[in-house]
Motif scaffolding. Structure first.
Motif: not given
Length: 468
Positions: A3-31
């Motif tokens: 699940h990818l979303y933007k909130n309060n200036g952060y680009n966030l990615c939640l890997d649903v099944n592992s529960g890992s959360v990643h804070v990424v830059d614009e490039l990685v977000y788009d990838v």
């Protein structure tokens, strides 16, 4: 699934099944967005070639590949095939909601309990019925050692002597049966006094103190029967109570309605009063009620959660933070897998007991004879209902099985599902929208307050001592 979303200036990615959360830059977000859409690396690179340098895209793809190999991105769902194992576990009762008083000294407008009557009659639970309830819990708890009992109402302090007597009885049974009771109390605060607070501080693992926020909001929805507001009476008591518990093991708990969609102000009002443990819940009511939350209210509500989350980050960094129940997420452990899949356990592990000893799946079903399970004397008679509730899980509902928040929400409330769809195994759509937003805000807060932790990994156990 991610699940990818933007909130309060952060680009966030939640890997649903592992529960890992990643804070990424614009490039990685788009990838990640391209990969999530089903593209392979080459196709993703081609799609982004006009926006980023080829070398940068290649490095981003390599990073994503490494995370995938480490089990932190696009992980497989390892729980779907094991849900039957959880459903087939023997049912043990671990918690009771004791309706110690079907009576109340307030006339809250949104009360699902009809001022404590629960579609029936006013009554106080006797000591004998309460003893039978505790005996029932012990007898049906199997090998589980830790048991929970919530004194609920109506208003439980209207039957205070029986509360004290039952706590004493429970403590006696602990020694005999090798159990440990965790007692809790939910109160409107009207009858709170020093004796009650002192007793709770000795015996109650948690207390829930009902208050809706700002004076005008609280008094509108939680008046006495004569129409007078209760805010001024309870606030000083709650402040004293919270301090006496060292600002821990309690919640001030409120309800927001269509009339205070700006509920973030109510949360912050309670924080400004000095409370550190706060919960403000959305009212659940049929759309015919003037105070009910409607679908058109959802954009405002979601905006309020964003406002609240940003302010919480700010206050935490300033050293005056507080906890908001719906933003509390444990990314290092969290609920065990069983809880993540099946939720609160209503109808099996968790039951409500009326003043005369009838058993219901939870407090919100009390009074609906269709869900009468049995009684504390004879036990659970409607085994078919127990089995029906055991079938409720995040994979039995199509909406949940595709939802990124499923392991935080656990499928939602069975009572809300029944009241809005006619089935305990469905979803309350308005509640789903709010839940997803709360999860997004909670993860953003974790990201904003992280110092040197670009990735968070949630580890889930298969079983744990708490579940045994």
């Amino acid at each position: 699934m991610i699940h990818l979303y933007k909130n309060n200036g952060y680009n966030l990615c939640l890997d649903v099944n592992s529960g890992s959360v990643h804070v990424v830059d614009e490039l990685v977000y788009d990838v990640l967005q391209e990969l999530a859409d089903g593209k392979n690396g080459d196709a993703a690179a081609a799609a982004l070639s006009g926006k980023y340098e080829a070398e940068d895209i290649r490095e981003a793809l390599e990073e994503c590949g490494e995370l995938r190999e480490q089990g932190m991105l696009f992980t497989e769902d390892i729980y779907r095939d094991s849900i039957d194992r959880f459903k087939d576990r023997p049912t043990v009762v671990k918690a009771l909601c004791l309706h110690i008083a079907h009576d109340c000294n307030l006339a809250c407008r949104y009360c699902f309990a009809e001022e404590g009557e629960y579609h029936g009659r006013r009554a106080l639970m006797s000591y004998e019925v309460g003893k039978q309830a505790l005996d029932f819990l012990i007898e049906n708890s199997g090998n589980r050692r830790n048991l929970e009992v919530d004194f609920f109402g109506g208003e439980p302090t209207m039957n205070w002597q029986v509360v004290k007597d039952l706590v004493r009885y429970g403590r006696e049974q602990e020694k005999q049966y090798g159990k440990n009771f965790r007692f809790t109390l939910t109160t409107n605060g009207v009858l709170l006094n020093d004796e009650i607070m002192e007793f709770c501080n000795r015996e109650m693992g948690n207390v829930v103190l009902s208050i809706d926020g700002r004076p005008e909001v609280h008094n509108r929805m939680r008046p006495f029967r004569n129409g007078k507001g209760s805010y001024d009476l309870i606030v000083p008591k709650y402040q004293k109570f919270a301090e006496s518990r060292h600002q821990d093991k309690y919640y001030v708990r409120g309800t927001f309605t269509h009339y205070n969609l700006d509920f973030a102000k109510d949360v912050l009002h309670l924080a400004d009063l000095g409370f550190k443990q706060i919960s403000i819940e959305p009212v659940v009511a049929p759309p015919t009620e003037d105070y009910a939350i409607r679908e058109e209210d959802l954009p405002v509500i979601c905006e309020q959660y964003d406002i609240l989350a940003k302010e919480m980050v700010k206050r935490e960094k300033e050293g005056r933070g507080f906890n908001f129940f719906h933003f509390m997420i444990d990314l290092t452990g969290g609920p065990c897998v069983y809880k993540r899949l099946s939720g609160c356990g209503s109808g099996g592990e968790y039951l409500a007991v009326t003043p005369w000893g009838d058993l219901y799946p939870c407090h919100q079903f009390v009074g609906n004879e269709k869900f009468l399970l049995g009684n504390v004397k004879d036990g659970v008679i409607r085994k078919d209902l127990v089995e029906e509730f055991k079938e409720v899980n995040v994979y039995s509902k199509p909406e949940c099985s595709q939802c990124f928040a499923r392991f935080y929400c656990s499928g939602g409330c069975a009572a809300n599902s029944y009241n809005f769809t006619g089935s305990v195994n469905d979803v309350y759509q308005i509640g789903c929208v709010m839940q997803r937003k709360r999860v997004e805000c909670a993860l953003m807060i974790k990201a904003a307050l992280a110092k040197e932790q670009p990735e968070f990994t949630a580890e889930s156990c298969e079983t744990c001592a708490e579940c045994e």
